[in-house]
Design a protein around this motif. Structure first.
Motif, PDB file in Angstrom:
ATOM      1  N   LYS A  67       0.836  -1.209   0.000  1.00  0.00           N
ATOM      2  CA  LYS A  67       0.000   0.000   0.000  1.00  0.00           C
ATOM      3  C   LYS A  67       0.870   1.259   0.000  1.00  0.00           C
ATOM      4  O   LYS A  67       0.536   2.264  -0.599  1.00  0.00           O
ATOM      5  N   ARG A  68       2.018   1.174   0.668  1.00  0.00           N
ATOM      6  CA  ARG A  68       2.909   2.343   0.779  1.00  0.00           C
ATOM      7  C   ARG A  68       3.945   2.415  -0.336  1.00  0.00           C
ATOM      8  O   ARG A  68       4.819   3.258  -0.323  1.00  0.00           O
ATOM      9  N   GLY A  69       3.872   1.447  -1.270  1.00  0.00           N
ATOM     10  CA  GLY A  69       4.851   1.438  -2.359  1.00  0.00           C
ATOM     11  C   GLY A  69       6.233   1.006  -1.905  1.00  0.00           C
ATOM     12  O   GLY A  69       7.247   1.296  -2.526  1.00  0.00           O
ATOM     13  N   ARG A  70       6.281   0.283  -0.768  1.00  0.00           N
ATOM     14  CA  ARG A  70       7.577  -0.151  -0.210  1.00  0.00           C
ATOM     15  C   ARG A  70       7.911  -1.601  -0.555  1.00  0.00           C
ATOM     16  O   ARG A  70       9.014  -2.064  -0.268  1.00  0.00           O
ATOM     17  N   ASN A 108       9.037  -4.624  -2.577  1.00  0.00           N
ATOM     18  CA  ASN A 108       9.822  -4.906  -3.783  1.00  0.00           C
ATOM     19  C   ASN A 108       9.478  -6.290  -4.339  1.00  0.00           C
ATOM     20  O   ASN A 108       9.127  -7.189  -3.590  1.00  0.00           O
ATOM     21  N   ASN A 111       7.047  -7.180  -6.098  1.00  0.00           N
ATOM     22  CA  ASN A 111       5.607  -7.397  -6.271  1.00  0.00           C
ATOM     23  C   ASN A 111       5.116  -8.690  -5.618  1.00  0.00           C
ATOM     24  O   ASN A 111       4.235  -9.373  -6.114  1.00  0.00           O
TER      25      ASN A 111
END
Length: 449
Positions: A276-279, A281, A283
């Protein structure tokens, strides 16, 4: 790959004072690893050593130190420090080698030796096999001249350094102020650093399992006995319970009602939060073949993958490094957060769970069930001789079980890495079917072995 004589899936492990966990074997490890990691340049070479709280650590550590010093390696000993702390300090102090003396979640009678390379990662199978080969050579081979012996010092600042690194992993914008946290340190390596870290981040801390006496590590406490932290949560009316194992590289959480949250739910909780936070790696998340199908389905629903590896955190980490993932782990609570540590770290994982808890402002019981676990059953079948998995009747039983599950579940049959055991595991939506296929395959293995 050659046949392993000393090293198992996680270093060398055994009953203290019986082969291979004797002072002599420890001495040979020191000699062999020291020789292998000593290069020809003129600089001093350094090895760092940490341990948990087992009585036998007092026997294993000096033997290792003697071996290392006699081939010219300088040594720094830390005393009790979590396994991930030793991995961190290996890198931070630019050591050539890091050694942890621990048998993790086993009771005090066992001990073990884990080795880390200069990058803080566990050594590869190839390097362990090289060390094994050198361990059987003569004890007086390649010894340092008397003026080039290694120097040995105990250093006391490793625990505070680890605490500071752990605190850095907790988001700056958040605080644990107002949270009541029960922490069970299993009378092990985290008994000082874990409660101190939580306290310094603002929590009200209720520690249990923090009185090691050399014999009580993992005894009715820690991540393998979550009922102890569950009881503490209820007794002290805590918001969350955290249970580490003896070397603090695993964690099990329990909610404010005392219900246990396993490693699969913890990976889902942190993984989905980081996504959710784009943290996140890669995927996705890396786990072993033992992780629940429910975790895989939950990640899939969010467009994420679950990559599976063989059982063992070293295999999880290898896959994470190959595929660029930063979260991986095992159902047992071995959680690896590559942004923060090079190996499983119970305290670091707990801090990420606490960050989600504080941010959500909801009780832990609402966050704990990230997915509905699929019924899963594991049966261990002991055998005496031969290779039961090569038996035709066992192969036929496995094929029938696969057909019966027919894509709506999984069958996993594998030999134990340490004992004469075949582990038969199945999971699927139909609990009765899961029971039936596990029993049928287990019976076939019994008949063959």
């Amino acid at each position: 790959m050659g046949e392993r004589k000393y090293f198992g899936t996680d270093g060398i492990r055994g009953r203290a004072n019986t082969h291979p966990m004797t002072a002599e074997v420890a001495l040979r490890v020191g000699l062999a690893a020291g020789r292998l990691f000593r290069t020809d340049d003129d600089r001093r070479h350094l090895v760092v050593i940490g341990k948990d709280t087992r009585l036998s650590g007092y026997m294993i550590e000096p033997a290792l130190v003697a071996g290392l010093a006699s081939v010219g390696m300088d040594v720094r000993t830390f005393g009790p420090l979590p396994t991930p702390g030793v991995a961190m300090m290996t890198r931070s102090m630019r050591a050539d080698l890091g050694i942890m003396i621990s048998a993790s979640h086993n009771d005090y009678a066992d001990n073990g030796i884990k080795l880390f390379g200069p990058d803080g990662y566990k050594l590869s199978d190839e390097i362990e096999l090289k060390i094994e080969a050198m361990m059987d050579e003569a004890l007086d081979q390649d010894l340092a001249p008397s003026n080039k012996l290694g120097r040995v010092k105990r250093i006391d600042d490793a625990p505070p350094r680890y605490i500071e690194i752990a605190k850095q992993a907790f988001p700056k914008r958040l605080s644990l102020k107002g949270l009541r946290i029960a922490i069970d340190c299993a009378n092990g390596a985290g008994y000082r650093v874990a409660p101190t870290t939580l306290y310094e981040l603002g929590a009200e801390v209720f520690p249990v399992g923090v009185e090691p006496n050399g014999l009580n590590i993992n005894a009715e406490c820690g991540s393998t006995h979550p009922e102890t932290v569950s009881e503490a949560v209820k007794r002290y009316r805590c918001d969350i319970g955290i249970a580490l194992d003896g070397d603090a590289d695993r964690v099990i959480i329990c909610d404010e009602k005392g219900h246990v949250v396993d490693g699969d739910q913890i990976m889902a909780l942190i993984g989905l939060d980081w996504a959710k936070r784009g943290r996140l790696n890669g995927n996705g998340v890396v786990a072993t073949v033992m992780s629940n199908l429910g975790l895989e389905r939950r990640l899939k629903a969010e467009g994420l993958t679950l990559e599976r590896t063989k059982v063992g955190d070293r295999y999880v980490m290898e896959r994470m490094r190959e595929g660029g993932f930063n979260i991986g782990g095992e159902q047992s609570g071995h959680i690896i957060l590559k942004d923060h540590a090079t190996t499983g770290d119970g305290l670091m994982a707990a801090l990420q769970v606490l960050a989600v808890l504080v941010e959500a402002g909801a009780p832990m019981s609402e966050l704990a069930r990230q997915f509905e676990p699929v019924p899963q059953l594991l049966q261990n079948v002991r055998y005496t001789a031969g290779k039961p998995l090569e038996d035709e009747k066992v192969k036929a039983a496995m094929a029938e079980a696969e057909a019966a599950l027919n894509g709506a579940g999984r069958l996993l049959v594998r030999p134990s890495g340490t004992e004469k055991l075949i582990r038969v595991m199945a999971e699927g939506d139909d609990e009765a079917l899961v029971k039936r296929v596990v029993n049928e395959v287990a019976e076939a293995v019994k008949a063959a072995g």
